[in-house]
Design a protein around this motif. Sequence first.
Motif, PDB file in Angstrom:
ATOM      1  N   PRO A 192       0.827  -1.212   0.000  1.00  0.00           N
ATOM      2  CA  PRO A 192       0.000   0.000   0.000  1.00  0.00           C
ATOM      3  C   PRO A 192       0.860   1.260   0.000  1.00  0.00           C
ATOM      4  CG  PRO A 192      -0.014  -1.039   2.157  1.00  0.00           C
ATOM      5  CD  PRO A 192       0.678  -1.991   1.242  1.00  0.00           C
ATOM      6  N   LEU A 193       0.383   2.282  -0.638  1.00  0.00           N
ATOM      7  CA  LEU A 193       1.096   3.554  -0.701  1.00  0.00           C
ATOM      8  C   LEU A 193       0.530   4.461   0.380  1.00  0.00           C
ATOM      9  CD1 LEU A 193       3.308   4.790  -2.535  1.00  0.00           C
ATOM     10  CD2 LEU A 193       1.497   5.973  -3.732  1.00  0.00           C
ATOM     11  N   GLU A 194       1.390   4.848   1.335  1.00  0.00           N
ATOM     12  CA  GLU A 194       0.920   5.649   2.455  1.00  0.00           C
ATOM     13  C   GLU A 194       0.314   6.958   1.958  1.00  0.00           C
ATOM     14  OE1 GLU A 194       5.390   5.936   1.941  1.00  0.00           O
ATOM     15  OE2 GLU A 194       3.939   4.340   2.272  1.00  0.00           O
ATOM     16  N   GLY A 195      -0.830   7.318   2.539  1.00  0.00           N
ATOM     17  CA  GLY A 195      -1.480   8.574   2.188  1.00  0.00           C
ATOM     18  C   GLY A 195      -2.441   8.470   1.024  1.00  0.00           C
ATOM     19  N   GLU A 196      -2.565   7.291   0.385  1.00  0.00           N
ATOM     20  CA  GLU A 196      -3.471   7.139  -0.755  1.00  0.00           C
ATOM     21  C   GLU A 196      -4.273   5.854  -0.586  1.00  0.00           C
ATOM     22  OE1 GLU A 196      -2.089   8.080  -4.694  1.00  0.00           O
ATOM     23  OE2 GLU A 196      -0.180   8.802  -3.913  1.00  0.00           O
ATOM     24  N   LEU A 197      -5.568   5.936  -0.875  1.00  0.00           N
ATOM     25  CA  LEU A 197      -6.447   4.788  -0.752  1.00  0.00           C
ATOM     26  C   LEU A 197      -6.500   4.018  -2.059  1.00  0.00           C
ATOM     27  CD1 LEU A 197      -9.445   6.368   1.215  1.00  0.00           C
ATOM     28  CD2 LEU A 197      -7.674   4.861   2.119  1.00  0.00           C
ATOM     29  N   ALA A 198      -6.563   2.698  -1.962  1.00  0.00           N
ATOM     30  CA  ALA A 198      -6.736   1.807  -3.109  1.00  0.00           C
ATOM     31  C   ALA A 198      -5.641   1.970  -4.150  1.00  0.00           C
ATOM     32  CB  ALA A 198      -8.111   2.025  -3.746  1.00  0.00           C
TER      33      ALA A 198
END
Length: 367
Positions: free
Chosen positions: A332-338
């Motif tokens: 997962p990319l921190e600060g971004e959903l989905a």
Amino acid sequence: MRFFAPVIALWALPLLALFVVLPQAADIEEQAVRDPLPATVVVGERERNYIQEAVLVFDLAPSAPVAVQVDGLVTSLHVASGDEITQGRDLVSLDGVKLRAHLGAQPFYRELGEGAKGSDVAELSAYLAATGHANTLGRDNAFSASMTKAVKAYQKSVGAAETGIFTPGLTIYVPPGVAQVRQVGATVGARLAAGDALLTGPDRPTSLAVEKSGEAPLRVLGLPGPFIAHLRATQLPLTSLTPEAPEVDALYTALVKGGATVTASEEGAPRATVSGVRISVAEPRTVGTVPAGAVFASPSGTLCVFVLDTESAGAGGKAEGSDAVVLAEAGPLEGELAVTAVDADLVGAAIVRDPSRLSADEHAACA
């Protein structure tokens, strides 16, 4: 019936329109304005520093003792447990002479007077200046007349004979890393011999282990340094996650001074745990980004995306053919959903947006 049937039909028509026709019309209208999702998507690009909360665990060892260099009767103590030790601070009086803290690379080891030369003369010149006795160092690190005057002034301030010759016993050497008093080992009225410990400092860190905070895995593990330890608005450099002892000591000192939460171990080897710290890489890395649904997980746990040639997409973005590419990096990319971070070398590639629609044979290529 011929009379009532039209009446019932007229009564039912509004209900039929309300519960059947209107919802269908709304769905048709929504479908008419909704953009269909494309079958493919291009891998994006982000700068990622992998910042994450972590726990720093320091192994501790007793600090070197602070010892006197002369014999004498303790006539006064000037420090207590918890006091800070600074350059030139009064520590103890022996036979009425105040002995002050000397913080340096090494202790004074010989008498110094006019005619003496060497690095210890330069160290004495700096020490005298730091304790309020200005002087000028002679050429080639020589003991100058100016230093003689400063030494006499220093001797007068501590209650010693004003000879102009500096003796090591006028100071107490404080080893590097001892910046605070943990325990005073002398009492007024007791006699101390040269080499006896006057006080001890806090335990000092010898090694560092960076551990995860909570259940999430530590993302910086396996990444090359350097790193940064973040404590509120303060950034502390860290060459690696297993630094050498001097860097460990400097980091621990900075964290304690910065107000970090330090918890001492209750049992076993001395250890201090520092929480409330975040770790990141010092130089952000470029990673690819894809919608989370574009990453396919095989039954064995292998993660893949299905890459297409830019010319293999048919009209309307339909994928005609694809190759499974196993991901070395996916998370997962921190600060971004989905959004999922993937290998940087995939940036710009066209991939299948929804691999679940691919055939079993294509799925089998993800291994």
